[in-house]
Write a protein that holds these residues in place. Structure first.
Motif, PDB file in Angstrom:
ATOM      1  N   ASP A   6       0.851  -1.188   0.000  1.00  0.00           N
ATOM      2  CA  ASP A   6       0.000   0.000   0.000  1.00  0.00           C
ATOM      3  C   ASP A   6       0.893   1.246   0.000  1.00  0.00           C
ATOM      4  N   ARG A 136      -9.048   2.592   9.656  1.00  0.00           N
ATOM      5  CA  ARG A 136      -9.843   3.816   9.883  1.00  0.00           C
ATOM      6  C   ARG A 136     -11.077   3.529  10.726  1.00  0.00           C
ATOM      7  N   SER A 168      -6.147  -0.309   4.672  1.00  0.00           N
ATOM      8  CA  SER A 168      -5.908   0.511   5.866  1.00  0.00           C
ATOM      9  C   SER A 168      -5.390  -0.367   7.010  1.00  0.00           C
TER      10      SER A 168
HETATM   11  C1  E4P Z   1      -5.704   1.278   0.053  1.00  0.00           C
HETATM   12  O1  E4P Z   1      -6.270   0.882  -0.932  1.00  0.00           O
HETATM   13  C2  E4P Z   1      -6.229   2.369   0.899  1.00  0.00           C
HETATM   14  O2  E4P Z   1      -6.344   3.542   0.161  1.00  0.00           O
HETATM   15  C3  E4P Z   1      -5.316   2.536   2.083  1.00  0.00           C
HETATM   16  O3  E4P Z   1      -5.087   1.268   2.649  1.00  0.00           O
HETATM   17  C4  E4P Z   1      -5.830   3.503   3.119  1.00  0.00           C
HETATM   18  O4  E4P Z   1      -4.971   3.448   4.221  1.00  0.00           O
HETATM   19  P1  E4P Z   1      -4.989   4.528   5.392  1.00  0.00           P
HETATM   20  O5  E4P Z   1      -6.293   4.417   6.108  1.00  0.00           O
HETATM   21  O6  E4P Z   1      -3.837   4.140   6.267  1.00  0.00           O
HETATM   22  O7  E4P Z   1      -4.806   5.874   4.753  1.00  0.00           O
END
Ligand code: E4P
Length: 217
Positions: A6, A136, A168
């Protein structure tokens, strides 16, 4: 279970690829900005470079929020390389776009998913991947991993073919839990992938083996 990294950081992508376990890459506008990649030309060129580094799926996210705009961007992104997956937000026009792209056999990743209902819609629209954002959800004191369990159960009961891409991810433990919960894919930062290597008993055991070998020679 597939492993995606990611990030839009080329060095990190190469490091994960060189482990021999990398199945793909996910990016988003924040990750591109973090690498200082701005402006349409640079962004498109950066996706091209990533697609040349890895053989697997590379998710490239659209910025438009209206159907025509999403489809126009999808068309441009899909032209970059055959391993591009169009990342589309979980909004009304996003779902319409995913349905149309599905009809055209263009792979999609439905992003910003936070509920089982949204995951059902994504699957009905024919998304290739659905991305529930585990970290999140945890950030607001709910149980992100529970959502992976729930979606996995629903998809199994209903026979949906959309792959669950746990996104995430903020720790190595979350990778293990996502695997247990039935995720088809995890996308994670390099640190979380590398963290899977670690165990103090491995380090102690290896030190002892090497020491005994030296003594025996
Ligand atoms: C991946 O596809 C997502 O955009 C990413 O995992 C979001 O991660 P974050 O919540 O750490 O920003």
């Amino acid at each position: 279970m597939k492993f995606f990294i990611d990030t839009a950081n080329l060095k990190q992508i190469e490091e994960a690829r060189d482990l021999g376990i990398l199945d793909g890459v996910t990016t988003n506008p924040s990750l591109m900005a973090k690498e200082g990649i701005t402006g349409r030309e640079n962004i498109m060129q950066h996706y091209k470079t990533i697609c040349e580094l890895v053989e697997g799926d590379v998710s490239a996210e659209v910025i438009s929020t209206d159907l025509d705009g999403i489809l126009r961007e999808a068309d441009e992104l899909a032209d970059i390389a055959p391993n591009i997956v169009i990342k589309v937000p979980m909004i009304k026009d996003g779902i319409k776009a995913i349905s149309k792209l599905h009809e055209m056999n263009v792979p999609t990743n439905c992003t910003l998913v936070f509920s089982a209902g949204q995951a059902i819609l994504a699957a009905k629209a024919g998304a290739t991947y659905v991305s529930p954002f585990i970290g999140r959800i945890d950030d607001i004191n709910w149980d992100g991993m529970q959502l992976i369990h729930q979606i996995a159960e629903i998809y199994a009961i209903q026979g949906f073919e959309t792959e669950i891409l746990a996104a995430s991810i903020r720790s190595s433990l979350a990778i293990v839990e996502a695997a247990e919960a039935g995720a088809d894919v995890v996308t994670c930062p390099l640190d979380s992938i590398m963290g899977l290597l670690k165990h103090p008993l491995t380090d102690i055991g290896l030190a002892k083996f090497l020491e005994d070998h030296k003594r025996g020679n």
